[in-house]
Design a protein around this motif. Structure first.
Motif, PDB file in Angstrom:
ATOM      1  N   LEU A 573     -38.622  -4.609-120.259  1.00 15.80           N
ATOM      2  CA  LEU A 573     -38.493  -3.356-119.245  1.00 15.80           C
ATOM      3  C   LEU A 573     -37.363  -4.006-118.283  1.00 15.80           C
ATOM      4  O   LEU A 573     -37.160  -5.034-118.052  1.00 15.80           O
ATOM      5  CB  LEU A 573     -39.662  -3.344-118.373  1.00 15.80           C
ATOM      6  CG  LEU A 573     -40.898  -2.800-118.921  1.00 15.80           C
ATOM      7  CD1 LEU A 573     -42.143  -2.866-117.868  1.00 15.80           C
ATOM      8  CD2 LEU A 573     -40.779  -1.359-119.330  1.00 15.80           C
ATOM      9  N   THR A 574     -36.470  -3.112-118.207  1.00 16.28           N
ATOM     10  CA  THR A 574     -35.227  -3.363-117.226  1.00 16.28           C
ATOM     11  C   THR A 574     -35.749  -2.908-115.889  1.00 16.28           C
ATOM     12  O   THR A 574     -36.963  -2.491-115.734  1.00 16.28           O
ATOM     13  CB  THR A 574     -34.095  -2.482-117.368  1.00 16.28           C
ATOM     14  OG1 THR A 574     -34.572  -0.988-117.223  1.00 16.28           O
ATOM     15  CG2 THR A 574     -33.341  -2.559-118.974  1.00 16.28           C
ATOM     16  N   TRP A 575     -35.061  -3.402-114.820  1.00 20.91           N
ATOM     17  CA  TRP A 575     -35.325  -3.473-113.507  1.00 20.91           C
ATOM     18  C   TRP A 575     -35.537  -1.890-113.010  1.00 20.91           C
ATOM     19  O   TRP A 575     -36.543  -1.397-112.442  1.00 20.91           O
ATOM     20  CB  TRP A 575     -34.549  -4.008-112.312  1.00 20.91           C
ATOM     21  CG  TRP A 575     -33.747  -5.404-112.773  1.00 20.91           C
ATOM     22  CD1 TRP A 575     -32.578  -5.559-112.820  1.00 20.91           C
ATOM     23  CD2 TRP A 575     -34.674  -6.418-112.777  1.00 20.91           C
ATOM     24  NE1 TRP A 575     -32.558  -6.984-113.107  1.00 20.91           N
ATOM     25  CE2 TRP A 575     -33.703  -7.310-113.149  1.00 20.91           C
ATOM     26  CE3 TRP A 575     -35.992  -6.664-112.782  1.00 20.91           C
ATOM     27  CZ2 TRP A 575     -34.161  -8.758-113.443  1.00 20.91           C
ATOM     28  CZ3 TRP A 575     -36.533  -7.859-113.113  1.00 20.91           C
ATOM     29  CH2 TRP A 575     -35.606  -9.094-113.429  1.00 20.91           C
ATOM     30  N   SER A 576     -34.706  -0.984-113.794  1.00 21.42           N
ATOM     31  CA  SER A 576     -34.820   0.117-113.714  1.00 21.42           C
ATOM     32  C   SER A 576     -35.951   0.913-113.948  1.00 21.42           C
ATOM     33  O   SER A 576     -36.596   1.610-113.431  1.00 21.42           O
ATOM     34  CB  SER A 576     -33.569   0.900-114.147  1.00 21.42           C
ATOM     35  OG  SER A 576     -33.724   2.304-114.460  1.00 21.42           O
ATOM     36  N   GLU A 577     -36.372   0.415-115.384  1.00 18.47           N
ATOM     37  CA  GLU A 577     -37.844   0.947-115.824  1.00 18.47           C
ATOM     38  C   GLU A 577     -38.860   0.607-114.981  1.00 18.47           C
ATOM     39  O   GLU A 577     -39.868   1.421-114.905  1.00 18.47           O
ATOM     40  CB  GLU A 577     -37.675   0.573-117.414  1.00 18.47           C
ATOM     41  CG  GLU A 577     -36.695   1.241-118.329  1.00 18.47           C
ATOM     42  CD  GLU A 577     -36.657   0.444-119.527  1.00 18.47           C
ATOM     43  OE1 GLU A 577     -36.071   1.155-120.374  1.00 18.47           O
ATOM     44  OE2 GLU A 577     -37.043  -0.768-119.653  1.00 18.47           O
ATOM     45  N   ILE A 578     -38.800  -0.578-114.519  1.00 20.35           N
ATOM     46  CA  ILE A 578     -39.926  -0.947-113.783  1.00 20.35           C
ATOM     47  C   ILE A 578     -40.259  -0.265-112.550  1.00 20.35           C
ATOM     48  O   ILE A 578     -41.114   0.147-112.134  1.00 20.35           O
ATOM     49  CB  ILE A 578     -39.927  -2.522-113.213  1.00 20.35           C
ATOM     50  CG1 ILE A 578     -39.818  -3.458-114.510  1.00 20.35           C
ATOM     51  CG2 ILE A 578     -40.854  -3.102-112.418  1.00 20.35           C
ATOM     52  CD1 ILE A 578     -39.415  -5.021-114.110  1.00 20.35           C
ATOM     53  N   LEU A 579     -38.895   0.108-111.803  1.00 20.93           N
ATOM     54  CA  LEU A 579     -39.109   0.920-110.564  1.00 20.93           C
ATOM     55  C   LEU A 579     -39.634   2.299-110.796  1.00 20.93           C
ATOM     56  O   LEU A 579     -40.409   2.774-110.217  1.00 20.93           O
ATOM     57  CB  LEU A 579     -37.755   0.675-109.859  1.00 20.93           C
ATOM     58  CG  LEU A 579     -37.009  -0.272-109.438  1.00 20.93           C
ATOM     59  CD1 LEU A 579     -35.955  -0.249-108.318  1.00 20.93           C
ATOM     60  CD2 LEU A 579     -38.484  -1.161-108.769  1.00 20.93           C
ATOM     61  N   GLU A 580     -39.215   2.829-111.908  1.00 22.37           N
ATOM     62  CA  GLU A 580     -39.510   4.087-112.256  1.00 22.37           C
ATOM     63  C   GLU A 580     -41.077   4.011-112.457  1.00 22.37           C
ATOM     64  O   GLU A 580     -41.562   5.135-112.219  1.00 22.37           O
ATOM     65  CB  GLU A 580     -38.712   4.888-113.460  1.00 22.37           C
ATOM     66  CG  GLU A 580     -37.203   4.900-112.920  1.00 22.37           C
ATOM     67  CD  GLU A 580     -36.808   6.198-113.370  1.00 22.37           C
ATOM     68  OE1 GLU A 580     -37.393   6.907-114.403  1.00 22.37           O
ATOM     69  OE2 GLU A 580     -35.670   6.521-113.057  1.00 22.37           O
ATOM     70  N   LYS A 581     -41.397   3.081-113.467  1.00 23.01           N
ATOM     71  CA  LYS A 581     -42.801   3.140-113.885  1.00 23.01           C
ATOM     72  C   LYS A 581     -43.871   3.043-112.549  1.00 23.01           C
ATOM     73  O   LYS A 581     -44.916   3.442-112.671  1.00 23.01           O
ATOM     74  CB  LYS A 581     -43.074   2.326-114.893  1.00 23.01           C
ATOM     75  CG  LYS A 581     -42.515   2.703-116.326  1.00 23.01           C
ATOM     76  CD  LYS A 581     -42.922   1.493-117.303  1.00 23.01           C
ATOM     77  CE  LYS A 581     -42.063   1.861-118.520  1.00 23.01           C
ATOM     78  NZ  LYS A 581     -41.985   3.284-119.024  1.00 23.01           N
ATOM     79  N   TYR A 582     -43.392   2.128-111.904  1.00 19.86           N
ATOM     80  CA  TYR A 582     -44.112   1.806-110.688  1.00 19.86           C
ATOM     81  C   TYR A 582     -44.324   2.979-109.614  1.00 19.86           C
ATOM     82  O   TYR A 582     -45.330   3.250-109.120  1.00 19.86           O
ATOM     83  CB  TYR A 582     -43.473   0.405-110.045  1.00 19.86           C
ATOM     84  CG  TYR A 582     -44.329  -0.271-108.834  1.00 19.86           C
ATOM     85  CD1 TYR A 582     -45.383  -0.800-109.022  1.00 19.86           C
ATOM     86  CD2 TYR A 582     -44.002  -0.027-107.609  1.00 19.86           C
ATOM     87  CE1 TYR A 582     -46.206  -1.324-108.106  1.00 19.86           C
ATOM     88  CE2 TYR A 582     -44.817  -0.162-106.462  1.00 19.86           C
ATOM     89  CZ  TYR A 582     -45.768  -1.041-106.738  1.00 19.86           C
ATOM     90  OH  TYR A 582     -46.700  -1.415-105.551  1.00 19.86           O
ATOM     91  N   PHE A 583     -43.004   3.427-109.189  1.00 20.03           N
ATOM     92  CA  PHE A 583     -43.062   4.432-108.242  1.00 20.03           C
ATOM     93  C   PHE A 583     -43.422   5.822-108.850  1.00 20.03           C
ATOM     94  O   PHE A 583     -43.836   6.767-108.181  1.00 20.03           O
ATOM     95  CB  PHE A 583     -41.904   4.653-107.474  1.00 20.03           C
ATOM     96  CG  PHE A 583     -41.676   3.399-106.450  1.00 20.03           C
ATOM     97  CD1 PHE A 583     -42.467   3.424-105.461  1.00 20.03           C
ATOM     98  CD2 PHE A 583     -40.801   2.337-106.822  1.00 20.03           C
ATOM     99  CE1 PHE A 583     -42.340   2.075-104.606  1.00 20.03           C
ATOM    100  CE2 PHE A 583     -40.449   1.303-106.019  1.00 20.03           C
ATOM    101  CZ  PHE A 583     -41.237   0.963-105.044  1.00 20.03           C
ATOM    102  N   GLN A 584     -43.309   5.807-110.094  1.00 25.31           N
ATOM    103  CA  GLN A 584     -43.639   7.237-110.674  1.00 25.31           C
ATOM    104  C   GLN A 584     -42.716   8.404-110.142  1.00 25.31           C
ATOM    105  O   GLN A 584     -43.165   9.598-109.874  1.00 25.31           O
ATOM    106  CB  GLN A 584     -45.049   7.728-110.693  1.00 25.31           C
ATOM    107  CG  GLN A 584     -46.170   6.788-111.366  1.00 25.31           C
ATOM    108  CD  GLN A 584     -45.924   7.196-113.017  1.00 25.31           C
ATOM    109  OE1 GLN A 584     -46.112   7.996-113.298  1.00 25.31           O
ATOM    110  NE2 GLN A 584     -45.850   5.893-113.645  1.00 25.31           N
ATOM    111  N   MET A 585     -41.402   8.029-109.682  1.00 22.34           N
ATOM    112  CA  MET A 585     -40.516   9.088-109.257  1.00 22.34           C
ATOM    113  C   MET A 585     -39.124   8.598-109.354  1.00 22.34           C
ATOM    114  O   MET A 585     -38.952   7.227-109.354  1.00 22.34           O
ATOM    115  CB  MET A 585     -40.895   9.300-107.702  1.00 22.34           C
ATOM    116  CG  MET A 585     -40.091  10.139-106.890  1.00 22.34           C
ATOM    117  SD  MET A 585     -40.638  10.553-105.337  1.00 22.34           S
ATOM    118  CE  MET A 585     -41.797  11.558-105.519  1.00 22.34           C
ATOM    119  N   GLU A 586     -38.416   9.241-109.602  1.00 18.25           N
ATOM    120  CA  GLU A 586     -36.905   8.923-109.707  1.00 18.25           C
ATOM    121  C   GLU A 586     -36.375   8.666-108.186  1.00 18.25           C
ATOM    122  O   GLU A 586     -36.507   9.185-107.391  1.00 18.25           O
ATOM    123  CB  GLU A 586     -36.012   9.952-110.282  1.00 18.25           C
ATOM    124  CG  GLU A 586     -36.433  10.209-111.721  1.00 18.25           C
ATOM    125  CD  GLU A 586     -35.453  11.457-112.367  1.00 18.25           C
ATOM    126  OE1 GLU A 586     -34.737  11.927-111.649  1.00 18.25           O
ATOM    127  OE2 GLU A 586     -35.825  11.483-113.643  1.00 18.25           O
TER     128      GLU A 586
END
Lengths: 760, 290, 157
Positions: A573-586
């Motif tokens: 997982l990239t940082w970007s993918e982690i943030l998207e999956k964690y917050f469930q929002m772009e």
């Protein structure tokens, strides 16, 4: 620790982040800015060095069409009009008296610059002239009146806690001592003794002082300024106007040169007071001629003696330093402290006694100048090392090698041990200069060195923001003054976050947006802010790991960090993918932060020792006395160069600035008046002064407390240049020069005197 | 930024009209021929003209020609165009070379020779060389025109011997002949030179003997000054002349009103005259100077 | 008064005051703030702009003078697509600036030299550039940048 070969972004000479803007003219400096509804200020300056102001008649000026308001010392009711981070002695505009020629007496605020300029001529000021105190000896003499009639309470900002405040005409006294110098001199085999003078210099930042202030109706003060230390300016402004820190916003766009001359507060309180009085945003753009009358470097008279034993080991150094600090303290108390520390040099000397005094005079206030006292005292210190080497019958390089502190050896009791390879640096400089080659007539060679307690007080706070699309912002209160901090800090963030450099953006300096950074100076930014950015990145990564663990439903310890993200088994997982999956929002972002303070491995001062090692070969025209540089070598002992090309650029720039004070630069007073306060008369190094051969080398032993073992640079090479030239001149001619600059006439006269002595 | 006070620019169609404008506005008017010195002085309110008479708009006043064995250089010729002029390089190379050393390239692009001579800045180069090259200037006014040798033009620092209403229109410099040797050298530490030294000599036998000489010094004194007594000892065989260079240098220094200032002491300036007289002598003979 | 001139390739007509310097007009009226003002004495060269391809000190040069002429500022050097002039690229490549305040003037002064002769020696570069001051770099990176641009421009011819 990563090997150097493993670095993806740091330790590479990547192009400057501000490069495109600066080569296309789109880089915006404070002088280029305008804000809506902005008025212009101009300053009426004192023609007297010391006088009481009896009256100021502004009635004629007030009638000038287009004039908005006039500010004088009588208008400051409700403000705390004295500022100064060390000693609060500096009125934002003259109050009742003036203390140097050029001191602001009145400011006019008008719709345009021409109107303001014309209105200046209509202000009538009545003065009662007093005897001016123009030099250190007069200032210190019995019965001389005081330049400041009050003792200043300790107005010290944290980080200046050893300032006792001013008394009499001594603004600051610093004493450094260990061992027993008297006993050591009594038995020493060789003693060198003399009095040296380092001139008054002007930093000539090409963008003169400029600020725009907007004190709005809600009591919010916003200031744009060409300042090196926005947080220190904020501190002074908050005190002057009695405002909470969150109501003072200082923004620093690109800065057209600093070199210390834009350290601390300069014209900002005056411009802010103009805005406060006029109820309009106000811009004050000084001319270079006015900048000459705003800040200069302390000139220094140094009485010094140094002793060695019969084996050529240094045994004692004693010095009395008098700094001519001018009318206000500014940063001279710190210059005083640093000069006292730095005159010891990078040597192990068992007996030391240094007494350093910053003395008020009725001249332009002196303050920081690149090297902060280092240039002033390295000239006598290193000149005398050569004198002692000669007396000991020892080669000057060998003499240094015998006495230089080794890595991890202490030169100042209680201070951080030396974190550099001084003997290696000096040996390398001598090798690069090829000291063993025979010398042509009129030529001389020398290598000199210095060690400066650098970094200032380590309080540095930083944030990085990691965005859901993988881009990164670094929020830093370090000012980009040309040294390349924005590039270096972005490199560190890119290295740590494992993202391409293009994805990193620098935000700052803006005191409303970025966290506190004490200052941009003392060569601290790479070491302290660089480390803060690194740690902030690490903290953001730690947060990402916790998030990834939750997203993946695995323990955080099971995650492996990879470049640009994490891995869990086969899942990446990239940082970007982690943030998207964690917050469930772009579009989300997280903040990583770091708070550095004087603790842990930053507890010992200095933060690092800044090393200056240079070598020169000079060519002397014996008929005219003119000295030119045949060769220049520099060693940058910087731990690790985050950007090697820019690091070398700092060394050459610093060496060239040192060359200026060594050969040409000197502010000259004739009585009360500064005689050469224009660029027609004040000579700085030019293209044609460039040495025929220039060689620069970086030493990267990763021995600093900064990121990846980095230390600072940029001020080291300024210090040893002038003694290096003087020592090379001595080698070429046998003449020992103890007064700078080494102008052709001064050198010619010394040669004449030598001839006269030889013939009698 | 320092702003200039308001003024009005006038565009005369002819020298005559320029002269009439000068007479009309009197002390309120100044000739504007390049502005490199003038605008600086006005920025500092050292001069406060309300009217500037733009000489550059007069056609033909920047031409460079050779006539009757002399270079004729229009007053509004920029230093740079003189430096680059094939005519000047061919006919008076010492002048072209001196011009190439004036200040910096921007000043040479903008500043004019006529403006330079009229401003009479003590640290400027051209007048010192023109003194030894035998330059003259043409001054024109409503009442007529006259030729003034550069030596007679100079009245002091920033001062000239023009009559009211006179406009400098042309600088005339005799062309170099094969028997002439000339050179100009300066010593410079700051932005403006510390010393300027011009030397002109006549040699019928390619440098073995010198039948006449002219030498002048500038920058060390309030205005460029000929060393008339020195010139007398700079004739004879090369060996004799070389032996007498120190004597000549002292005579030059005696003739000039050397001043102690930021550029140097009188003693040092006298010394520099010695050094540079020898150097410029070699340079004029196209030999290595040191 | 009205003046007509070509500014960075575009015909321009402006109402100016006769007392205005070119630096005031370009920075103030045209918002071309790449024209930097420093010494105001024609010494430092930071305000260098090109008038008919020749360098002048815009701080002490009347805007009145550009009637009917071509004025080039740093903003006019990159081509329409934003591709940098070889000098701009060379300054970037060689780290030939730090604070950047002298840079527009440096690049334009160098352009006036290389436009005339790209086959320059170091001595010619130094002589031409000696009236442009830089307080940051120590000049060597600038010299290297001008050498690089000269080589590139020679190749283009």
């Amino acid at each position: 620790m990563k090997e150097r070969s493993e670095f993806a972004v740091v330790n590479h000479s990547v192009p400057r982040g501000d490069g495109i803007a600066k080569v296309t003219g789109s880089a915006v400096y404070t002088s280029d800015m305008a804000v809506e509804h902005m008025a212009w200020a101009k300053v009426l300056r004192s023609p007297f060095a010391r006088a009481r102001i009896l009256s100021i008649d502004i009635s004629q000026a007030k009638s000038q069409p287009g004039l908005i308001d006039v500010l004088t010392g009588g208008d400051l009711k409700g403000l705390s009009p004295y500022y100064g981070h060390g000693v609060r002695d500096h009125p934002l505009i003259a109050i009742g008296q003036v203390r140097f020629v050029g001191e602001p007496v009145a400011a006019v605020i008008a719709e345009d610059e021409l109107t303001a300029q014309e209105a200046l001529g209509k202000i009538v000021v009545e003065y009662e002239e007093l005897d001016a105190i123009l030099d250190v000896d007069t200032a210190l003499a019995q019965g001389t009146p005081r330049i400041h009639e009050t003792d200043f309470a300790d107005g010290a900002f944290r980080g200046f806690d050893d300032f006792p405040g001013a008394a009499g005409n001594i603004c600051q006294a610093v004493h450094v001592a260990w061992g027993d110098v008297d006993a050591a001199f009594a038995v020493a085999a060789h003693i060198a003794e003399g009095e040296f003078y380092f001139p008054m210099v002007y930093a000539y930042a090409m963008e003169p002082y400029v600020a725009i202030a907007d004190y709005d109706a809600k009591g919010q003060l916003t200031v744009y300024s060409s300042a090196q230390h926005p947080f220190m300016v904020r501190h002074d402004l908050a005190q002057v106007f009695g405002l909470p820190l969150n109501s003072v916003r200082v923004i620093v766009p690109y800065v057209g040169g600093g070199y210390g001359s834009k350290s601390y507060t300069k014209i900002e309180p005056l411009v802010a007071a103009c805005s406060w009085k006029a109820g309009r945003p106000v811009k004050l753009q000084l001319s270079v001629e006015e900048a000459f009358l705003t800040t200069r470097g302390d000139d220094a008279r140094v009485r010094i003696r140094t002793a060695a034993d019969a084996k050529g080991q240094l045994v004692a150094r004693q010095a009395t330093i008098h700094l001519n600090t001018g009318a206000y303290a500014e940063n001279s108390p710190m210059v005083c402290r640093k000069a006292a520390n730095r005159i010891v040099g990078p040597y192990r000397i068992p007996n030391v006694k240094i007494d350093c005094f910053a003395v008020y005079t009725n001249t332009v206030p002196a303050s920081s100048y690149r090297g902060l006292g280092g240039a002033q005292v390295t000239f006598p210190g290193e000149s005398q090392i050569d004198e002692l080497a000669e007396k000991s019958g020892c080669d000057s390089v060998e003499f240094r090698l015998k006495n230089l502190a080794q890595s991890r050896e202490s030169i100042h009791p209680g201070m951080r041990p030396i974190d550099a390879d001084l003997p290696g640096d000096v040996r390398e400089a001598a090798r690069m200069l090829r000291m063993d080659r025979p010398l042509a007539p009129g030529r001389g060679r020398a290598v000199c060195c210095s060690a400066s307690d650098a970094g200032a007080h380590p309080v540095t706070l930083a944030m990085v923001q990691i965005y859901a699309d993988g881009s990164v912002s670094v929020l830093s209160g370090s000012t980009e003054i040309g040294q390349g901090s924005h590039t270096v800090l972005a490199q560190i963030a890119a290295e740590e976050m494992g993202v391409p450099l293009e994805k990193v953006r620098l935000v700052g300096s803006d005191t409303a947006v970025t966290l506190f950074e004490r200052s941009t100076g003392a060569s601290r930014t790479t070491t302290l802010m660089g480390r803060a950015v690194l740690e902030a990145c690490r903290e953001a990564i730690a947060q990402c790991k916790v998030m990834a663990a939750e997203v993946l439903g695995v323990p955080a310890e099971a995650l492996v960090e990879e470049r640009g993200g994490i891995r869990s088994g086969e899942t990446r997982l990239t940082w970007s993918e982690i943030l998207e999956k964690y917050f469930q929002m772009e579009g989300c972002s997280i903040i990583g932060r770091a708070y550095l303070r004087k603790a842990g491995d930053l507890k010992l001062v200095p933060v690092f020792w800044e090393i200056g090692v240079v070598g020169v070969e000079i060519a002397l025209d014996e008929e005219t006395g003119r000295i030119t540089l045949e060769s220049l070598v520099t060693i940058g002992d910087v731990g690790l160069a985050i950007n090697p090309a820019m690091t070398e650029g700092q060394d050459l720039g610093a060496a060239t600035m040192g060359l200026g004070a060594g050969l040409f630069e000197e502010l000259i007073y004739d009585g009360q008046q500064l005689m050469n306060g224009t660029m027609l008369e004040y000579r700085v190094p030019r293209f044609s002064d460039l040495a025929n051969n220039v060689e620069m080398k970086l030493v990267q032993n990763r021995d600093g407390v900064g990121p990846y073992g980095a230390k600072g640079g940029g001020e080291g090479a300024v210090n040893p240049i002038s003694p290096c030239i003087a020592n090379a001149l001595h080698q070429a001619t046998g003449v020992r020069m103890r007064t700078l600059p080494l102008t052709p006439e001064r050198v010619w006269k010394a040669l004449q005197e030598k001839k006269a002595r030889a013939s009698t | 930024m320092t702003t200039l006070s308001r003024f009005e620019i006038h565009q005369p169609a002819s020298v005559l009209e320029a002269s009439q404008m000068l007479a009309q506005y009197g002390d309120d008017a100044g000739i504007y021929a390049g502005g490199t010195e003038l605008l600086l002085a006005m920025k500092h309110a050292a001069l406060n003209y309300r009217h500037l008479i733009d000489l550059k708009v007069i056609l033909g006043l920047n031409s460079i020609n050779v006539r009757n064995g002399s270079l004729e250089i229009g007053a509004t010729s920029a230093h740079r165009s003189i430096e680059r002029s094939a005519i000047v390089r061919q006919n008076q190379p010492a002048l072209a070379e001196m011009e190439s050393q004036v200040a910096n390239v921007r000043v040479r692009v903008t500043g004019t020779l006529g403006g330079n001579l009229c401003f009479a800045e003590p640290h400027s180069d051209p007048a010192t060389l023109l003194l030894v090259l035998g330059g003259t200037v043409r001054a024109e006014s409503a009442t007529g025109a006259r030729e003034i040798p550069v030596a007679e033009l100079i009245a002091g620092a920033y001062a000239n011997n023009f009559l009211p209403g006179e406009v400098l229109t042309k600088i005339t410099v005799p062309c170099a002949k094969p028997s002439h040797r000339a050179g100009y050298m300066k010593f410079q530490v700051h932005e403006r030179p510390t010393l300027g030294l011009g030397l002109w000599m006549e040699t019928p036998d390619d440098g073995r003997t010198f039948t006449s000489a002219r030498v002048a010094v500038g920058c060390v004194c309030p205005f460029p000054t000929r060393g008339v007594e020195a010139e007398k000892v700079l004739t004879g065989s090369r060996g004799e002349v070389e032996k007498r260079l120190p004597e000549a240098a002292d005579l030059i220094a005696d003739a000039a009103d050397l001043v102690d200032d930021h550029e140097g002491s009188v003693e040092y300036k006298r010394h520099l005259i010695h050094i540079f007289l020898r150097r410029v002598f070699r340079k004029a003979l196209r030999e290595p100077v040191s | 008064m009205n003046i007509g001139f070509e500014l960075n390739g575009k015909p321009t007509i402006l109402e100016i005051e006769q007392r205005e310097t070119l630096a005031e007009v370009l920075r103030g009226r045209c918002r071309l703030t790449g024209v930097k003002v420093s010494c105001e004495a024609q010494v430092c060269g930071s305000c260098t702009v090109l008038v008919d391809d020749l360098p002048v000190s815009a701080c002490t040069f009347l805007a009145y003078e550009v009637r009917g002429k071509r004025v080039t500022t740093i903003e006019g050097l990159a081509d329409e697509s934003g591709r940098l002039h070889p000098l701009q690229q060379a300054f970037l490549d060689n780290f030939a600036f730090q604070c950047g305040f002298c840079t527009p003037g440096m690049i334009l002064a160098a352009k006036s030299l290389l436009d005339e002769n790209s086959n320059v020696t170091d001595a010619e570069i130094v002589a031409h550039m000696n009236g442009n001051l830089c307080r940051c770099t120590g000049y060597l990176p600038i010299l290297k940048a001008i050498r690089q641009a000269a080589t590139e421009l020679r190749g283009q011819k």
